[in-house]
Write an enzyme that holds these catalytic residues in place. Structure first.
Site, mmCIF file in Angstrom:
data_model
loop_
_atom_site.group_PDB
_atom_site.id
_atom_site.type_symbol
_atom_site.label_atom_id
_atom_site.label_comp_id
_atom_site.label_asym_id
_atom_site.label_seq_id
_atom_site.Cartn_x
_atom_site.Cartn_y
_atom_site.Cartn_z
ATOM 1 N N TRP A 47 23.404 0.688 19.468
ATOM 2 C CA TRP A 47 22.080 1.019 20.005
ATOM 3 C C TRP A 47 21.928 0.257 21.330
ATOM 4 O O TRP A 47 22.142 -0.967 21.365
ATOM 5 C CB TRP A 47 21.027 0.588 18.985
ATOM 6 C CG TRP A 47 19.609 0.863 19.356
ATOM 7 C CD1 TRP A 47 19.079 2.051 19.758
ATOM 8 C CD2 TRP A 47 18.527 -0.077 19.322
ATOM 9 N NE1 TRP A 47 17.726 1.914 19.979
ATOM 10 C CE2 TRP A 47 17.368 0.618 19.716
ATOM 11 C CE3 TRP A 47 18.417 -1.424 18.993
ATOM 12 C CZ2 TRP A 47 16.115 0.004 19.791
ATOM 13 C CZ3 TRP A 47 17.176 -2.041 19.069
ATOM 14 C CH2 TRP A 47 16.046 -1.324 19.462
ATOM 15 N N LYS A 95 10.927 2.982 10.359
ATOM 16 C CA LYS A 95 11.387 4.248 9.787
ATOM 17 C C LYS A 95 11.012 4.354 8.312
ATOM 18 O O LYS A 95 10.511 5.374 7.867
ATOM 19 C CB LYS A 95 12.907 4.393 9.915
ATOM 20 C CG LYS A 95 13.537 3.651 11.064
ATOM 21 C CD LYS A 95 13.414 4.378 12.381
ATOM 22 C CE LYS A 95 13.939 3.485 13.493
ATOM 23 N NZ LYS A 95 14.031 4.099 14.782
ATOM 24 N N ASP A 149 21.564 -6.176 11.602
ATOM 25 C CA ASP A 149 20.345 -5.471 12.014
ATOM 26 C C ASP A 149 20.176 -4.246 11.123
ATOM 27 O O ASP A 149 20.956 -3.298 11.213
ATOM 28 C CB ASP A 149 20.466 -5.061 13.489
ATOM 29 C CG ASP A 149 19.199 -4.377 13.984
ATOM 30 O OD1 ASP A 149 18.110 -4.682 13.448
ATOM 31 O OD2 ASP A 149 19.280 -3.532 14.902
HETATM 32 C C1 LMR Z 1 16.400 5.058 18.190
HETATM 33 O O1 LMR Z 1 17.522 4.552 18.177
HETATM 34 O O2 LMR Z 1 16.188 6.210 18.591
HETATM 35 C C2 LMR Z 1 15.237 4.287 17.662
HETATM 36 O O3 LMR Z 1 15.663 3.058 17.196
HETATM 37 C C3 LMR Z 1 14.104 4.206 18.605
HETATM 38 C C4 LMR Z 1 14.360 3.342 19.799
HETATM 39 O O4 LMR Z 1 13.517 2.480 20.079
HETATM 40 O O5 LMR Z 1 15.368 3.500 20.492
#
Ligand code: LMR
Length: 398
Positions: free
Chosen positions: A130, A246, A211
């Site tokens: 992410w 979520k 996480d």
């Molecule tokens: C995502 O990965 O889409 C979510 O965790 C929202 C975000 O803040 O990026």
């Protein structure tokens, strides 16, 4: 005066949401951001949350500042969910937990803590991860590196390469791990693979930072926490950031937690104190509303049970969409393997589409997914899935 300030290009995920909202295509589909929409394409308010809200609203209570660490019931809720209701480490007082402003807030406070108290440590994130993981740690002046994770060619995990990489790391280096529902790939480690990873962590004295933003969306609440509980069983020090965005569908309330598992009570108290100090200097104390919802739902047995059922219903709907998407794509493009769609867990599918194919989906069909090919399967429903599958088949065939 401000002309030297750099323009901000925008966030690749949040920016997509804005672009989607501005799109006038009546068939548009939002598969970008990690948000669960129900079968009608609506962001749900969970029934357990409605009940909690009714209790909060009657009577409307004063709003004092919360403690820096947030509400005790919110913190207890995080701990029991992550480590298990009867976990011995909780009875022994070996976990320092603070309520945080979402999972991102937990990562930020954790990154600041690492920077302050483990200044030599580098933080290694999965390749890919992410995007905000990298931004948050670098924003706290922690050097970030990547460990091998996803094998694009085979839609699998580069497990041996990953382990070999961990073997090269230094004592107290941080490895950021996703205990379940890996973001963005949806590809998770098996329990046996977690055991291997944690053995390396122990042997090389690395610091695991887990996480967990999608607990309950993978297998179930307990299995999704396997890596966390195994690390505890092995006596490892551990950081855990968790999010209720979520699984309580409380995105905008920004509720999460940061827990640090320590070897002794004295160390737990020291860590807890420093987490409080970090919060004080960044935002002083968390907001109260979302924390009260978490406190009520997590600590009322009947509401908790109802909540778990509601999470599993969301999980099952997503799994159903995976099956459907796979079968439509297989029928359309029989010579291509789409098994990866059902091997992945949680909200995301890493589709392997090229940036050009992702762009075509957006401009020609109004279908939005992240340019790295991540699709949020939770945005699919029976009304839009054929449209999406056909469009995907179109861009894949050309
Ligand atoms: C995502 O990965 O889409 C979510 O965790 C929202 C975000 O803040 O990026």
């Amino acid at each position: 005066m401000f002309e030297r300030i750099d323009y901000y290009a925008g966030d690749p995920i949040l920016g997509l949401m804005e672009k989607y909202s501005a799109d006038s295509n009546p068939n548009k589909v939002n598969l970008g951001i990690g948000i669960y929409y129900d079968e009608n394409g609506v962001l749900p308010v969970l029934d357990c949350v409605k009940t909690a809200e009714e209790r909060i609203a009657d009577p409307i209570a004063p709003r004092p500042y919360l403690p820096m660490a947030g509400l005790p019931g919110h913190r207890k809720g995080c701990q029991e969910l992550l480590f298990g209701k009867d976990a011995q480490i909780l009875k022994d007082g070996l976990v320092a937990t603070i309520a945080t402003i979402g999972g991102s807030g937990a990562l930020k406070v954790g990154a600041e803590f690492i920077h302050d108290w483990f200044p030599q440590a580098k933080c290694y994130v999965s390749d890919p991860t992410w995007g905000n993981h990298i931004a948050i740690f670098e924003g706290s002046d922690v050097e970030v590196g990547k460990y091998p994770y996803y094998d694009k060619a085979n839609s699998s995990i580069k497990f041996d390469e990953m382990i070999a990489f961990f073997e090269t790391l230094n004592k107290n280096d941080v490895i950021l791990l996703h205990p379940c529902c890996h973001n963005p790939t949806g590809m998770d480690l098996t329990q046996a693979q977690w055991d291997t990873v944690l053995n390396v962590v122990k042997a090389r004295e690395l610091i695991p930072f887990m996480d967990i933003a999608y607990q309950g969306f993978g297998e179930d609440m307990d299995s999704d926490a396997y890596a966390i509980r195994k690390a505890v069983e092995m006596g490892l020090p551990l950081f855990v950031s968790n999010s209720f965005s979520k699984n309580l569908s409380l995105y905008g309330e920004r509720v999460g937690g940061l827990s640090v598992v320590c070897p002794t009570v004295d160390e737990t108290e020291r860590v807890f104190g420093q987490l409080n100090a970090t919060v004080r200097r960044i935002y002083s104390s968390p907001p109260s509303h979302g924390g009260r919802v978490v406190d009520i739902v997590m600590n009322d047995e009947a509401l908790h049970e109802q909540w778990v059922g509601e999470v599993y219903a969301m999980r099952d709907r997503i799994k159903g969409m995976r099956l459907k998407l796979k079968s439509v794509l297989e029928a359309k493009i029989p010579n291509r393997n789409f098994d990866y769609i059902t091997r992945q867990n949680g909200m995301f599918s890493f589709t392997g589409l090229t940036p050009e194919q992702v762009e075509r989906l957006q401009t020609e069909f109004g279908i939005y997914m992240v340019s790295n090919s991540r699709m949020c399967v939770a945005g699919l429903n029976t009304s839009n899935i054929d449209y999406v599958a056909n469009a995907m088949a179109d861009v894949l065939k050309d």
